[in-house]
Design a protein around this motif. Sequence first.
Motif, short mmCIF file in Angstrom:
data_model
loop_
_atom_site.label_atom_id
_atom_site.label_comp_id
_atom_site.label_asym_id
_atom_site.label_seq_id
_atom_site.Cartn_x
_atom_site.Cartn_y
_atom_site.Cartn_z
N THR A 27 0.94 -1.32 0.05
CA THR A 27 0.28 -0.17 -0.09
C THR A 27 1.43 1.18 -0.30
O THR A 27 1.65 1.66 1.37
N SER A 71 -11.02 10.03 5.10
CA SER A 71 -10.16 9.46 5.64
C SER A 71 -8.67 8.42 4.92
O SER A 71 -9.21 7.60 3.48
N SER A 73 -2.09 10.41 10.23
CA SER A 73 -1.96 9.21 11.20
C SER A 73 -0.65 9.30 10.58
O SER A 73 0.59 9.47 11.52
N1 LIG Z 1 0.59 -0.11 9.94
C1 LIG Z 1 -0.03 -0.51 8.79
N2 LIG Z 1 0.21 -1.52 8.18
C2 LIG Z 1 -0.33 -1.53 6.92
N3 LIG Z 1 -0.87 -0.37 6.16
C3 LIG Z 1 -1.59 1.00 7.23
C4 LIG Z 1 -0.58 0.47 8.35
N4 LIG Z 1 -0.25 1.82 8.60
C5 LIG Z 1 -1.86 2.43 8.22
N5 LIG Z 1 -1.82 1.27 6.86
C6 LIG Z 1 -2.09 2.37 5.53
O1 LIG Z 1 -2.26 3.45 5.11
C7 LIG Z 1 -2.97 4.24 4.98
C8 LIG Z 1 -3.15 5.21 5.88
O2 LIG Z 1 -3.74 5.41 6.49
P1 LIG Z 1 -3.40 6.59 7.91
O3 LIG Z 1 -4.05 5.96 8.91
O4 LIG Z 1 -2.70 7.49 8.05
O5 LIG Z 1 -5.09 7.53 7.55
P2 LIG Z 1 -5.86 8.31 8.37
O6 LIG Z 1 -5.66 9.71 7.42
O7 LIG Z 1 -5.04 8.81 9.65
O8 LIG Z 1 -6.73 7.96 8.15
P3 LIG Z 1 -7.97 8.59 9.68
O9 LIG Z 1 -8.35 9.65 8.78
O10 LIG Z 1 -9.22 7.54 9.33
O11 LIG Z 1 -7.88 8.10 10.14
C9 LIG Z 1 -4.68 3.43 4.88
O12 LIG Z 1 -4.57 2.82 3.84
C10 LIG Z 1 -4.28 2.62 6.04
O13 LIG Z 1 -5.41 1.27 5.74
#
Ligand SMILES: Nc1ncnc2c1ncn2[C@@H]1O[C@H](COP(=O)(O)OP(=O)(O)OP(=O)(O)O)[C@@H](O)[C@H]1O
Length: 263
Positions: free
Chosen positions: A21, A43, A48
Amino acid sequence: MTQDVTLAQVAKVFRRNGTSTPVFDDISLTVDRGEFVAILGPSGCGKSTILRLIAGLEQPTAGQVAIGGREVSVTDDRCAVVFQEPRLLPWRTVSANVALGARRRKGDQRHRVRALLDEVGLADTAKAWPHQLSGGMAQRVALARGLAAEPDVLLLDEPFAALDALTRLKMQDLLLQVREHHPQTVVLVTHDIDEALHLADRIVILGDTPARVVATHRIPAPRPRERSNPTIGRLRDDILHRFGVGVTPEREDTDCPGALAAD
Ligand SMILES: Nc1ncnc2c1ncn2[C@@H]1O[C@H](COP(=O)(O)OP(=O)(O)OP(=O)(O)O)[C@@H](O)[C@H]1O
Ligand SMILES: [Mg+2]
């Protein structure tokens, strides 16, 4: 302004069960020392992940992440993170939870913990247990614990998202109040555009897959800000429009307030 947090041409690919990913393939972002930046984006776009990269909890697949010009590492303690849920240890009192944040700092820890609990309005709650707190109180403890570490950079990952609307507004004002004594660099991730507009110096909007910075807005109003400030209202409309919500009314002045080129 001195640059404090720097992400330079960062790529991040997560690998799981043989699939990759790619969250970022080339993202660059800087935050000045003492600046308050809010990150907005859909999202799953990687908000994060950016905070985890800055905190040294994740390593970039390519590129550099640095604080104060020095690359971050797994053992870095220059950041404190406050998450959506308070993550307090249930077997420690409120003051003992805050003291956890201060454990690597020299000086009078008890005094620091007392002062911080006072700042977040919980001086009378020092001996309470986490299960005796409301959600807002628990999140104030989490903020005090983060500040107790005296971090160079405070990272806030949707810290008020689980709170009711009024408590959330009060927490935003509390954060601004507390910040007068703790003027460190702040990176806030939020889904709440009004929260970003009320708190931040600058809003960075992420989009696309893999994510990149699609827009940056400097907020053209000094703090404290009236929530009904018309300039901020226009900026809100423009940001909502970018997310496909509502229609930006036609205006004589079509320039979006505070708009900067994406960096
Ligand atoms: N440890 C991990 N292993 C595999 N994929 C991950 C991991 N951490 C995050 N991802 C993937 O990376 C992408 C970004 O995740 P992230 O948590 O940074 O999104 P976000 O913008 O904070 O989302 P949200 O607004 O829902 O909190 C997503 O597709 C998530 O599934
Ligand atoms: Mg997230």
